[in-house]
Design a protein around this motif. Structure first.
Motif, PDB file in Angstrom:
ATOM      1  N   VAL A   5     -93.677  59.476   1.673  1.00  0.00           N
ATOM      2  CA  VAL A   5     -93.271  58.533   2.716  1.00  0.00           C
ATOM      3  C   VAL A   5     -92.722  57.270   2.069  1.00  0.00           C
ATOM      4  O   VAL A   5     -93.366  56.671   1.199  1.00  0.00           O
ATOM      5  N   VAL A   6     -91.533  56.866   2.503  1.00  0.00           N
ATOM      6  CA  VAL A   6     -90.920  55.642   1.980  1.00  0.00           C
ATOM      7  C   VAL A   6     -90.583  54.700   3.135  1.00  0.00           C
ATOM      8  O   VAL A   6     -90.522  55.107   4.296  1.00  0.00           O
ATOM      9  N   ILE A   7     -90.375  53.445   2.788  1.00  0.00           N
ATOM     10  CA  ILE A   7     -90.021  52.404   3.758  1.00  0.00           C
ATOM     11  C   ILE A   7     -88.529  52.130   3.628  1.00  0.00           C
ATOM     12  O   ILE A   7     -88.055  51.764   2.552  1.00  0.00           O
ATOM     13  N   THR A   8     -87.789  52.307   4.732  1.00  0.00           N
ATOM     14  CA  THR A   8     -86.331  52.183   4.669  1.00  0.00           C
ATOM     15  C   THR A   8     -85.769  51.056   5.537  1.00  0.00           C
ATOM     16  O   THR A   8     -84.564  50.804   5.517  1.00  0.00           O
ATOM     17  N   GLY A   9     -86.608  50.383   6.295  1.00  0.00           N
ATOM     18  CA  GLY A   9     -86.128  49.286   7.133  1.00  0.00           C
ATOM     19  C   GLY A   9     -87.264  48.369   7.523  1.00  0.00           C
ATOM     20  O   GLY A   9     -88.419  48.809   7.634  1.00  0.00           O
ATOM     21  N   MET A  10     -86.948  47.084   7.731  1.00  0.00           N
ATOM     22  CA  MET A  10     -87.979  46.125   8.130  1.00  0.00           C
ATOM     23  C   MET A  10     -87.396  45.054   9.051  1.00  0.00           C
ATOM     24  O   MET A  10     -86.210  44.735   8.990  1.00  0.00           O
ATOM     25  N   ASP A  90     -81.855  47.623  10.160  1.00  0.00           N
ATOM     26  CA  ASP A  90     -81.948  47.395   8.722  1.00  0.00           C
ATOM     27  C   ASP A  90     -82.000  48.723   7.972  1.00  0.00           C
ATOM     28  O   ASP A  90     -81.506  48.835   6.843  1.00  0.00           O
ATOM     29  N   ALA A  91     -82.588  49.731   8.610  1.00  0.00           N
ATOM     30  CA  ALA A  91     -82.644  51.070   8.016  1.00  0.00           C
ATOM     31  C   ALA A  91     -81.312  51.812   8.166  1.00  0.00           C
ATOM     32  O   ALA A  91     -81.200  52.978   7.770  1.00  0.00           O
ATOM     33  N   ASN A  92     -80.316  51.143   8.760  1.00  0.00           N
ATOM     34  CA  ASN A  92     -78.990  51.731   8.992  1.00  0.00           C
ATOM     35  C   ASN A  92     -79.071  52.960   9.897  1.00  0.00           C
ATOM     36  O   ASN A  92     -78.373  53.954   9.704  1.00  0.00           O
ATOM     37  N   LEU A  93     -79.968  52.854  10.888  1.00  0.00           N
ATOM     38  CA  LEU A  93     -80.109  53.908  11.885  1.00  0.00           C
ATOM     39  C   LEU A  93     -79.405  53.479  13.164  1.00  0.00           C
ATOM     40  O   LEU A  93     -79.504  52.317  13.567  1.00  0.00           O
ATOM     41  N   LYS A  94     -78.718  54.396  13.781  1.00  0.00           N
ATOM     42  CA  LYS A  94     -78.018  54.091  15.023  1.00  0.00           C
ATOM     43  C   LYS A  94     -78.968  54.229  16.208  1.00  0.00           C
ATOM     44  O   LYS A  94     -79.851  55.084  16.217  1.00  0.00           O
ATOM     45  N   ALA A 251     -84.712  60.572   3.885  1.00  0.00           N
ATOM     46  CA  ALA A 251     -84.105  59.284   3.548  1.00  0.00           C
ATOM     47  C   ALA A 251     -83.048  59.441   2.456  1.00  0.00           C
ATOM     48  O   ALA A 251     -81.955  58.856   2.532  1.00  0.00           O
ATOM     49  N   LYS A 252     -83.361  60.229   1.436  1.00  0.00           N
ATOM     50  CA  LYS A 252     -82.415  60.441   0.343  1.00  0.00           C
ATOM     51  C   LYS A 252     -81.156  61.146   0.836  1.00  0.00           C
ATOM     52  O   LYS A 252     -80.044  60.807   0.436  1.00  0.00           O
ATOM     53  N   LYS A 253     -81.353  62.117   1.717  1.00  0.00           N
ATOM     54  CA  LYS A 253     -80.229  62.911   2.209  1.00  0.00           C
ATOM     55  C   LYS A 253     -79.214  62.053   2.940  1.00  0.00           C
ATOM     56  O   LYS A 253     -78.001  62.281   2.838  1.00  0.00           O
ATOM     57  N   ARG A 254     -79.694  61.047   3.670  1.00  0.00           N
ATOM     58  CA  ARG A 254     -78.750  60.214   4.412  1.00  0.00           C
ATOM     59  C   ARG A 254     -78.344  58.954   3.628  1.00  0.00           C
ATOM     60  O   ARG A 254     -77.640  58.086   4.156  1.00  0.00           O
ATOM     61  N   GLY A 255     -78.801  58.850   2.396  1.00  0.00           N
ATOM     62  CA  GLY A 255     -78.409  57.732   1.545  1.00  0.00           C
ATOM     63  C   GLY A 255     -79.019  56.400   1.933  1.00  0.00           C
ATOM     64  O   GLY A 255     -78.424  55.338   1.716  1.00  0.00           O
ATOM     65  N   ALA A 256     -80.221  56.449   2.470  1.00  0.00           N
ATOM     66  CA  ALA A 256     -80.877  55.216   2.915  1.00  0.00           C
ATOM     67  C   ALA A 256     -81.330  54.369   1.735  1.00  0.00           C
ATOM     68  O   ALA A 256     -81.704  54.894   0.682  1.00  0.00           O
ATOM     69  N   LYS A 257     -81.306  53.054   1.904  1.00  0.00           N
ATOM     70  CA  LYS A 257     -81.920  52.186   0.898  1.00  0.00           C
ATOM     71  C   LYS A 257     -83.427  52.315   1.066  1.00  0.00           C
ATOM     72  O   LYS A 257     -83.942  52.467   2.165  1.00  0.00           O
ATOM     73  N   ILE A 258     -84.127  52.262  -0.040  1.00  0.00           N
ATOM     74  CA  ILE A 258     -85.575  52.425  -0.014  1.00  0.00           C
ATOM     75  C   ILE A 258     -86.229  51.171  -0.580  1.00  0.00           C
ATOM     76  O   ILE A 258     -85.951  50.761  -1.706  1.00  0.00           O
TER      77      ILE A 258
END
Length: 427
Positions: A5-10, A90-94, A251-258
């Protein structure tokens, strides 16, 4: 095998800043969000200060429609929606605009007391026989799950959408619950966090308990003094923090910042036994929570570089430090660096854990430790246990790989989470 589990947005709505950029600057510079409130003085409060985010009507209109704002009194919902939407973006999610829900995404967003002002308005209208004037939003503003319901509808989440409530442990517990759902393969991502209302109807009970500082009404920024020899009680606060948790491969698959990785955690209760009570911790349970979190994270005590403590600026601060030394078997110079956010924000009650988690993750991501504000003279019981240089008074640069975050709440409930710096080269 549990999924990573990673944190991708705050997102954050804090008494001393709103938004990640402003918040990071605020905690680095020691900016206080604690202010005097004439309303509390007029109501004869002993403690007439508090931490309250400053939100303009213009900012609210960026997150809510005119219809949603009509009759919206619950400050916690306002704070939670802003923090939650910011974390999502911030997680670049629509934001899901489809007719079908996003069944891979869920929400666990906690609170303590929600919609108190709306309750007060409703009670008066009902007593006056004017029930029809309550409006259609009185129920969703006063039900505990109002905050997760608002966010769930705004984002179109179709996985578990719920609210937890564990007093001051709420925000940290929400993260743990969301992480466990992802680890067990029941969701790909979870928006987690917590919020708290502000004002006299929330803070009044604490004032009645005489656990708030009453001698700093003319000097509010100096009132909250975690780990200080001069600490006289916690300053009440409010706000919200939010984090997007995501399964690592997704997260990695969609290129998210972690930002960081959630290594492990533990929640427990002291059962209000062995010295624990409705308002005090069972120290044995606290120590067990810390050791169980390390066990879950598969780390040793000497691997913890920093601790963001609960540390509320009461006489219990030294007890918390002692519990950490016993659980980690580390003292004096061998103890990790430790800090508390509450010198800048006050104690944001059910929102405290999530706001402090955001601050903790920012420290890991950007490799710094924010200073302990108002801790010029450290309590002597604490200096007997750990070295003063482990309690920095100003922000310092520091290599941090693993950070432990703890929250302890009324009802003798505990939550500890272990976070790790994310390194792409080691992933």
């Amino acid at each position: 095998m549990k999924k990573r589990v990673v944190i991708t947005g705050m997102g954050v709505v804090s008494p001393n800043a709103i938004g990640l950029t402003a918040f990071e600057k605020a905690i680095k510079t020691g900016k206080s969000g604690i202010r005097f409130f004439q309303e509390l003085a007029d109501l004869n409060f002993s403690c007439q200060i508090g931490g309250k985010p400053e939100i303009s009507e213009e900012l609210l209109k960026e997150y809510f429609t005119e219809l949603q704002l009509r009759g919206l009194n619950a400050s916690g919902i306002k704070y939670g929606v802003i923090a939650g939407i910011d974390a999502w973006k911030d997680a670049n999610l629509k934001i899901n605009e489809n007719e079908a829900p996003d069944y891979d995404s869920g929400i666990i967003f906690g609170t303590g007391i929600l919609g108190v002002d709306k309750f007060r308005e409703a009670i008066h209208l009902i007593d006056e026989g004017k029930t029809r004037r309550l409006g259609s939003t009185s129920v969703i503003q006063t039900m505990a799950s109002g905050i997760s319901a608002y966010l769930g509808g705004m984002l179109g989440c179709g996985n578990q959408v719920t609210t937890n409530s564990s007093a001051c442990s709420t925000g940290t517990e929400a993260l743990i619950m969301g992480a466990e759902r992802i680890q067990n393969g029941k969701a790909n991502r979870m928006l987690v966090g917590s919020c708290s209302d502000h004002g006299p109807y929330v803070w009044g009970g604490f004032d009645a308990m005489r656990i708030l500082p009453s001698k700093f009404n003319d000097n509010p920024e100096k009132a909250s003094q975690p780990m200080s020899a001069n600490a006289t009680g916690f300053v009440p606060g409010s706000g919200a923090g939010a984090l997007v948790l995501e399964e690592y491969e997704t997260a990695k698959k969609r290129g998210a910042k972690i930002y960081a990785e959630v290594l492990g955690s533990s929640v427990n209760s002291g059962g209000q036994r062995l010295g624990g009570s409705m308002t005090a911790t069972n120290n044995q349970a606290v120590q067990r929570c810390i050791t169980e979190a390390m066990k879950d994270a598969k780390i040793q005590a000497n691997e913890i570089d920093a601790i963001n403590g609960h540390l509320t600026a009461t006489t219990k601060d030294s007890v918390e430090i002692e519990n950490w030394t016993k659980a980690l078997q580390r003292k004096v110079e061998n103890f990790p660096i430790i800090n508390s956010l509450k010198g800048m924000t006050g104690h944001c009650l059910s929102a405290s854990g999530s706001i402090e988690l955001v601050a903790s993750v920012l420290q890991l991501k950007h490799q710094f430790i924010f200073g302990n504000v108002n801790c010029e003279e450290i309590h002597p019981e604490i200096t007997e246990l750990i070295s003063e240089n482990k309690i920095p008074k100003k922000t310092i640069s520091e290599n941090i790989n693993i950070l432990a975050k703890a929250s302890f709440g009324f009802g003798d409930v505990n939550a500890v989470v272990i976070l790790k710096k994310y390194d792409e080269n080691q992933a």
